[in-house]
Design a protein around this motif. Structure first.
Motif, PDB file in Angstrom:
ATOM      1  N   HIS A   1      85.314  20.072  52.767  1.00  0.00           N
ATOM      2  CA  HIS A   1      86.341  19.161  53.266  1.00  0.00           C
ATOM      3  C   HIS A   1      86.114  19.033  54.772  1.00  0.00           C
ATOM      4  CE1 HIS A   1      88.714  19.225  49.555  1.00  0.00           C
ATOM      5  NE2 HIS A   1      88.482  20.515  49.508  1.00  0.00           N
ATOM      6  N   GLY A   2      86.008  17.817  55.267  1.00  0.00           N
ATOM      7  CA  GLY A   2      85.716  17.581  56.668  1.00  0.00           C
ATOM      8  C   GLY A   2      86.886  17.861  57.596  1.00  0.00           C
ATOM      9  N   PRO A   3      86.616  17.910  58.891  1.00  0.00           N
ATOM     10  CA  PRO A   3      87.663  18.122  59.884  1.00  0.00           C
ATOM     11  C   PRO A   3      88.767  17.068  59.772  1.00  0.00           C
ATOM     12  CG  PRO A   3      85.514  18.347  60.894  1.00  0.00           C
ATOM     13  CD  PRO A   3      85.288  17.816  59.509  1.00  0.00           C
ATOM     14  N   GLY A   4      90.008  17.536  59.866  1.00  0.00           N
ATOM     15  CA  GLY A   4      91.156  16.644  59.793  1.00  0.00           C
ATOM     16  C   GLY A   4      91.612  16.315  58.389  1.00  0.00           C
ATOM     17  N   SER A   5      90.856  16.725  57.378  1.00  0.00           N
ATOM     18  CA  SER A   5      91.247  16.442  55.995  1.00  0.00           C
ATOM     19  C   SER A   5      92.367  17.386  55.565  1.00  0.00           C
ATOM     20  CB  SER A   5      90.044  16.592  55.058  1.00  0.00           C
ATOM     21  OG  SER A   5      89.571  17.929  55.073  1.00  0.00           O
ATOM     22  N   GLY A   6      93.048  17.008  54.505  1.00  0.00           N
ATOM     23  CA  GLY A   6      94.102  17.852  53.962  1.00  0.00           C
ATOM     24  C   GLY A   6      94.159  17.717  52.457  1.00  0.00           C
ATOM     25  N   HIS A   7      94.763  18.706  51.808  1.00  0.00           N
ATOM     26  CA  HIS A   7      94.903  18.659  50.349  1.00  0.00           C
ATOM     27  C   HIS A   7      95.862  19.729  49.866  1.00  0.00           C
ATOM     28  CE1 HIS A   7      91.757  21.958  49.227  1.00  0.00           C
ATOM     29  NE2 HIS A   7      92.107  22.101  50.485  1.00  0.00           N
ATOM     30  N   ARG A   8      96.218  19.610  48.602  1.00  0.00           N
ATOM     31  CA  ARG A   8      96.883  20.691  47.860  1.00  0.00           C
ATOM     32  C   ARG A   8      95.793  21.261  46.975  1.00  0.00           C
ATOM     33  NH1 ARG A   8     102.831  20.734  46.336  1.00  0.00           N
ATOM     34  NH2 ARG A   8     101.858  22.113  44.848  1.00  0.00           N
ATOM     35  N   PRO A   9      95.227  22.414  47.332  1.00  0.00           N
ATOM     36  CA  PRO A   9      94.109  22.963  46.558  1.00  0.00           C
ATOM     37  C   PRO A   9      94.533  23.215  45.112  1.00  0.00           C
ATOM     38  CG  PRO A   9      95.007  24.611  48.050  1.00  0.00           C
ATOM     39  CD  PRO A   9      95.690  23.326  48.365  1.00  0.00           C
TER      40      PRO A   9
ATOM     41  N   GLY B   1      77.207  25.620  63.406  1.00  0.00           N
ATOM     42  CA  GLY B   1      76.698  24.547  64.248  1.00  0.00           C
ATOM     43  C   GLY B   1      76.455  23.231  63.540  1.00  0.00           C
ATOM     44  N   LYS B   2      76.583  23.213  62.212  1.00  0.00           N
ATOM     45  CA  LYS B   2      76.387  21.966  61.457  1.00  0.00           C
ATOM     46  C   LYS B   2      77.707  21.219  61.333  1.00  0.00           C
ATOM     47  CE  LYS B   2      72.418  23.176  58.553  1.00  0.00           C
ATOM     48  NZ  LYS B   2      71.965  24.409  59.148  1.00  0.00           N
ATOM     49  N   ASP B   3      77.613  19.919  61.167  1.00  0.00           N
ATOM     50  CA  ASP B   3      78.807  19.139  60.873  1.00  0.00           C
ATOM     51  C   ASP B   3      79.344  19.571  59.518  1.00  0.00           C
ATOM     52  OD1 ASP B   3      78.630  17.658  63.230  1.00  0.00           O
ATOM     53  OD2 ASP B   3      77.485  16.038  62.275  1.00  0.00           O
ATOM     54  N   VAL B   4      80.654  19.741  59.419  1.00  0.00           N
ATOM     55  CA  VAL B   4      81.294  20.125  58.163  1.00  0.00           C
ATOM     56  C   VAL B   4      81.609  18.812  57.433  1.00  0.00           C
ATOM     57  CG1 VAL B   4      83.223  21.382  57.136  1.00  0.00           C
ATOM     58  CG2 VAL B   4      82.186  22.212  59.258  1.00  0.00           C
ATOM     59  N   ASP B   5      80.652  18.415  56.580  1.00  0.00           N
ATOM     60  CA  ASP B   5      80.742  17.104  55.934  1.00  0.00           C
ATOM     61  C   ASP B   5      80.021  17.117  54.591  1.00  0.00           C
ATOM     62  OD1 ASP B   5      78.028  17.072  56.651  1.00  0.00           O
ATOM     63  OD2 ASP B   5      78.283  15.553  58.200  1.00  0.00           O
ATOM     64  N   THR B   6      79.925  15.954  53.957  1.00  0.00           N
ATOM     65  CA  THR B   6      79.295  15.874  52.638  1.00  0.00           C
ATOM     66  C   THR B   6      77.804  16.199  52.687  1.00  0.00           C
ATOM     67  OG1 THR B   6      79.042  13.479  52.866  1.00  0.00           O
ATOM     68  CG2 THR B   6      80.991  14.254  51.688  1.00  0.00           C
ATOM     69  N   ALA B   7      77.150  15.948  53.811  1.00  0.00           N
ATOM     70  CA  ALA B   7      75.736  16.320  53.929  1.00  0.00           C
ATOM     71  C   ALA B   7      75.596  17.839  53.864  1.00  0.00           C
ATOM     72  CB  ALA B   7      75.131  15.775  55.220  1.00  0.00           C
ATOM     73  N   LEU B   8      76.505  18.573  54.506  1.00  0.00           N
ATOM     74  CA  LEU B   8      76.475  20.034  54.437  1.00  0.00           C
ATOM     75  C   LEU B   8      76.728  20.490  53.007  1.00  0.00           C
ATOM     76  CD1 LEU B   8      76.270  22.832  55.720  1.00  0.00           C
ATOM     77  CD2 LEU B   8      78.713  22.648  56.295  1.00  0.00           C
TER      78      LEU B   8
ATOM     79  N   ASP C   1      89.791  21.340  42.783  1.00  0.00           N
ATOM     80  CA  ASP C   1      89.816  19.960  43.297  1.00  0.00           C
ATOM     81  C   ASP C   1      88.810  19.077  42.559  1.00  0.00           C
ATOM     82  OD1 ASP C   1      91.806  20.687  45.029  1.00  0.00           O
ATOM     83  OD2 ASP C   1      90.587  20.565  46.843  1.00  0.00           O
ATOM     84  N   GLY C   2      88.704  19.300  41.237  1.00  0.00           N
ATOM     85  CA  GLY C   2      87.838  18.485  40.394  1.00  0.00           C
ATOM     86  C   GLY C   2      86.375  18.896  40.386  1.00  0.00           C
ATOM     87  N   HIS C   3      86.017  19.973  41.076  1.00  0.00           N
ATOM     88  CA  HIS C   3      84.621  20.427  41.161  1.00  0.00           C
ATOM     89  C   HIS C   3      84.462  21.774  40.472  1.00  0.00           C
ATOM     90  CE1 HIS C   3      83.386  17.409  44.211  1.00  0.00           C
ATOM     91  NE2 HIS C   3      84.680  17.431  44.476  1.00  0.00           N
ATOM     92  N   GLY C   4      83.349  21.933  39.753  1.00  0.00           N
ATOM     93  CA  GLY C   4      83.035  23.191  39.097  1.00  0.00           C
ATOM     94  C   GLY C   4      82.254  24.115  40.017  1.00  0.00           C
ATOM     95  N   ARG C   5      81.577  25.072  39.413  1.00  0.00           N
ATOM     96  CA  ARG C   5      80.813  26.081  40.151  1.00  0.00           C
ATOM     97  C   ARG C   5      79.920  25.431  41.200  1.00  0.00           C
ATOM     98  NH1 ARG C   5      79.427  31.285  39.280  1.00  0.00           N
ATOM     99  NH2 ARG C   5      80.458  31.220  37.261  1.00  0.00           N
TER     100      ARG C   5
ATOM    101  N   PRO D   1      91.838  21.533  60.419  1.00  0.00           N
ATOM    102  CA  PRO D   1      91.521  20.970  61.737  1.00  0.00           C
ATOM    103  C   PRO D   1      90.021  20.927  62.035  1.00  0.00           C
ATOM    104  CG  PRO D   1      93.352  22.503  61.902  1.00  0.00           C
ATOM    105  CD  PRO D   1      92.801  22.626  60.510  1.00  0.00           C
ATOM    106  N   THR D   2      89.286  21.936  61.569  1.00  0.00           N
ATOM    107  CA  THR D   2      87.845  22.001  61.831  1.00  0.00           C
ATOM    108  C   THR D   2      87.020  21.927  60.555  1.00  0.00           C
ATOM    109  OG1 THR D   2      87.989  24.420  61.849  1.00  0.00           O
ATOM    110  CG2 THR D   2      88.117  23.307  63.991  1.00  0.00           C
ATOM    111  N   GLY D   3      87.668  21.639  59.430  1.00  0.00           N
ATOM    112  CA  GLY D   3      86.979  21.556  58.149  1.00  0.00           C
ATOM    113  C   GLY D   3      87.146  22.818  57.324  1.00  0.00           C
ATOM    114  N   GLU D   4      86.657  22.738  56.093  1.00  0.00           N
ATOM    115  CA  GLU D   4      86.757  23.862  55.155  1.00  0.00           C
ATOM    116  C   GLU D   4      85.546  23.829  54.234  1.00  0.00           C
ATOM    117  OE1 GLU D   4      90.571  25.097  52.985  1.00  0.00           O
ATOM    118  OE2 GLU D   4      89.478  23.932  51.461  1.00  0.00           O
ATOM    119  N   ILE D   5      84.916  24.973  54.042  1.00  0.00           N
ATOM    120  CA  ILE D   5      83.761  25.109  53.149  1.00  0.00           C
ATOM    121  C   ILE D   5      84.203  26.011  52.006  1.00  0.00           C
ATOM    122  CG2 ILE D   5      81.382  25.933  52.947  1.00  0.00           C
ATOM    123  CD1 ILE D   5      81.254  25.471  56.092  1.00  0.00           C
ATOM    124  N   ASP D   6      84.133  25.508  50.773  1.00  0.00           N
ATOM    125  CA  ASP D   6      84.643  26.223  49.605  1.00  0.00           C
ATOM    126  C   ASP D   6      83.514  26.619  48.663  1.00  0.00           C
ATOM    127  OD1 ASP D   6      87.225  25.508  50.548  1.00  0.00           O
ATOM    128  OD2 ASP D   6      87.105  23.608  49.462  1.00  0.00           O
TER     129      ASP D   6
END
Length: 155
Positions: free
Chosen positions: A124-132, A19-26, A115-119, A98-103
């Protein structure tokens, strides 16, 4: 550790995200509430490592990337799919969220990044894309995808 063990460990985190926005605040909330050096993170990381060793997770392989989807979206996972990948020092296939990704990033080798992040957690927000991309060694990444939505682009 088995798929039911993983689902029981990840359920509180999926519930927290539901139910939360999938964004940098999350992402900030996840890193604060379930930090990479905390007991919840450690329990899931141990489950993933044991499950991979036992063959319960990451039983498929393509292009040097081992992967699996231990859980499709359901009430038990608060409508997130649960995917697990393990690889190192390469980029995976380009895809859109399409709906975001939580890694959840679990370095096997201390210097490994996703993607440049450690432990810890990356969102990644909705609509974003990448080569993991994993660099600096081996890592395990657990993905929570709202409604299991992912679109591989072939790019």
């Amino acid at each position: 550790m088995s798929v039911p063990d993983l689902i029981s460990l990840i359920a509180p985190i999926a519930e927290f995200c539901a139910g939360k926005d999938v964004d940098t605040a999350l992402m900030a909330e996840l890193n604060r509430r379930f930090p990479g050096d905390g007991p919840d993170f450690a329990a899931i990381a141990a489950c993933l490592a044991e499950g991979i060793d036992a063959g319960d997770f990451c039983g498929k392989e393509a292009g040097g990337i081992r992967f699996s989807r231990p859980a499709k979206p359901s009430a038990a996972t608060f409508e997130f799919s649960v995917d697990v990948v393990a690889y190192g020092d390469l980029a995976g296939p380009h895809h859109i969220h399409p709906t975001g990704e939580i890694d959840m990033i679990v370095p096997v080798d201390e210097a490994a990044t996703f993607d440049g992040h450690g432990r810890g957690w990356l969102v990644h927000g909705p609509g974003s894309g990448h080569r993991p991309t994993i660099a600096g060694g081996m890592a395990i990444v657990l993905y929570l995808l709202p409604q299991g939505a992912i679109q591989f682009t072939g790019a």
